[in-house]
Design an enzyme around this catalytic site. Structure first.
Site, short mmCIF file in Angstrom:
data_model
loop_
_atom_site.label_atom_id
_atom_site.label_comp_id
_atom_site.label_asym_id
_atom_site.label_seq_id
_atom_site.Cartn_x
_atom_site.Cartn_y
_atom_site.Cartn_z
N ASN A 183 0.82 -1.22 0.00
CA ASN A 183 0.00 0.00 0.00
C ASN A 183 0.86 1.27 0.00
O ASN A 183 0.34 2.36 0.25
CB ASN A 183 -0.95 0.00 1.20
CG ASN A 183 -0.20 0.03 2.53
OD1 ASN A 183 1.02 -0.02 2.56
ND2 ASN A 183 -0.94 0.12 3.63
N HIS A 203 3.39 1.99 2.05
CA HIS A 203 3.97 2.44 3.33
C HIS A 203 5.48 2.26 3.35
O HIS A 203 6.02 1.40 2.66
CB HIS A 203 3.29 1.77 4.54
CG HIS A 203 3.63 0.34 4.80
ND1 HIS A 203 2.76 -0.53 5.43
CD2 HIS A 203 4.75 -0.41 4.55
CE1 HIS A 203 3.33 -1.72 5.57
NE2 HIS A 203 4.53 -1.68 5.03
C1 F6R Z 1 9.58 -3.43 8.29
C2 F6R Z 1 8.98 -2.28 7.60
C3 F6R Z 1 7.95 -2.45 6.55
C4 F6R Z 1 8.35 -3.45 5.45
C5 F6R Z 1 7.21 -3.56 4.42
C6 F6R Z 1 7.53 -4.63 3.38
O1 F6R Z 1 10.51 -2.99 9.25
O2 F6R Z 1 9.33 -1.22 7.93
O3 F6R Z 1 7.69 -1.20 5.96
O4 F6R Z 1 9.51 -3.03 4.84
O5 F6R Z 1 6.02 -3.88 5.06
O6 F6R Z 1 7.54 -5.88 4.01
P1 F6R Z 1 8.09 -7.16 3.26
O7 F6R Z 1 9.55 -6.92 3.01
O8 F6R Z 1 7.89 -8.29 4.23
O9 F6R Z 1 7.32 -7.29 2.00
#
Ligand code: F6R
Length: 241
Positions: A134, A136
């Protein structure tokens, strides 16, 4: 913003580790993301440590975020995750790996104190980031103010669903977190954002080609002077320019 596309997630890890290794060597302050995307990068940095003597002994590290209400000893806390995936396999001093305490009785004070600890360390030299489906970064869910600071947030239902894969079921995913703000992250001197897999293609397009907007917190990075985005082909598939 520099954009690099590699064939697959492993090659993203190899490339990102090459970017980050000189910072380790210099004893820099590292900003560490958790989640699954950075794991090939961490594995490659561990390999550099074991095979090439890359030392992190002079480094300090700060995590981006932490679930509220999860015991640090829980294997899904980010406190535990970063040790399991990375820092217990290198020579950084454990006391130099900082994280937010999601069990703090005063979460606002915890957030303020974390900002002070980052400042006392001289700021983040290189920040590793992932991106949510999304848009973030850390747990700055859309919409997030682009000058936001470390604080408690509610997790977006999309994030709860995305992160359910790490837990036995979705009910166990905490609904709140402490996170560095977008403004906090933007103060890192160098940023390396990693994204792999087709699930990230829409977020990648929005962060690189879309407007800079609180609706896509990662888009703030378009205004950051030293950001490299390292993608695999699947995550880059919807870029048009
Ligand atoms: C984790 C963080 C999150 C992840 C994001 C992607 O510390 O800050 O913003 O980077 O949710 O997560 P993955 O890499 O599991 O797809």
């Amino acid at each position: 913003m520099d954009i690099v596309v590699r064939p697959n997630a492993e090659e993203v890890g190899v490339y990102a580790a090459e970017l980050i290794a000189p910072f380790a060597h210099a004893g820099a302050t590292l900003g560490l993301a958790t989640g699954s995307t950075p794991n090939p990068t961490y594995a490659e940095l561990v390999r550099h440590h074991r095979e090439n003597g890359l030392s992190f002994a002079g480094c300090e590290a700060f995590l981006l975020d932490e679930y509220v209400g999860l015991d640090p000893a829980n294997e899904q806390s980010y406190y535990s995750t970063i040790r399991r995936e990375f820092t217990s396999h290198i020579d950084i001093k454990d006391a130099k790996v900082h994280s937010l305490n999601g069990l703090a009785s005063d979460l606002e004070a915890e957030a303020r104190d974390y900002e002070a600890r980052i400042a006392a360390a001289g700021g983040i030299d290189v920040q590793i980031l992932g991106v949510g489906t999304n848009g973030h970064i850390a747990f700055n869910e859309p919409p997030s103010a682009l000058d936001s600071r470390t604080r408690m947030v509610d997790l977006h239902p999309v994030t709860v669903a995305d992160n359910a894969r790490f837990f036995d079921d979705e009910e166990q995913v905490p609904r709140q977190a402490l996170t560095q703000g977008v403004g906090t992250i933007m103060e890192a001197r160098t940023i390396v954002l990693l994204a792999t897999g087709a699930r990230k293609a829409d977020a990648v397009r929005a962060l690189i080609e879309g407007p800079v907007t609180p609706a896509c917190p990662a888009s703030a990075l378009q205004h950051h002077p030293r950001t490299t985005v390292v993608l695999d082909e699947a995550a880059a598939a919807k870029l048009t320019r």
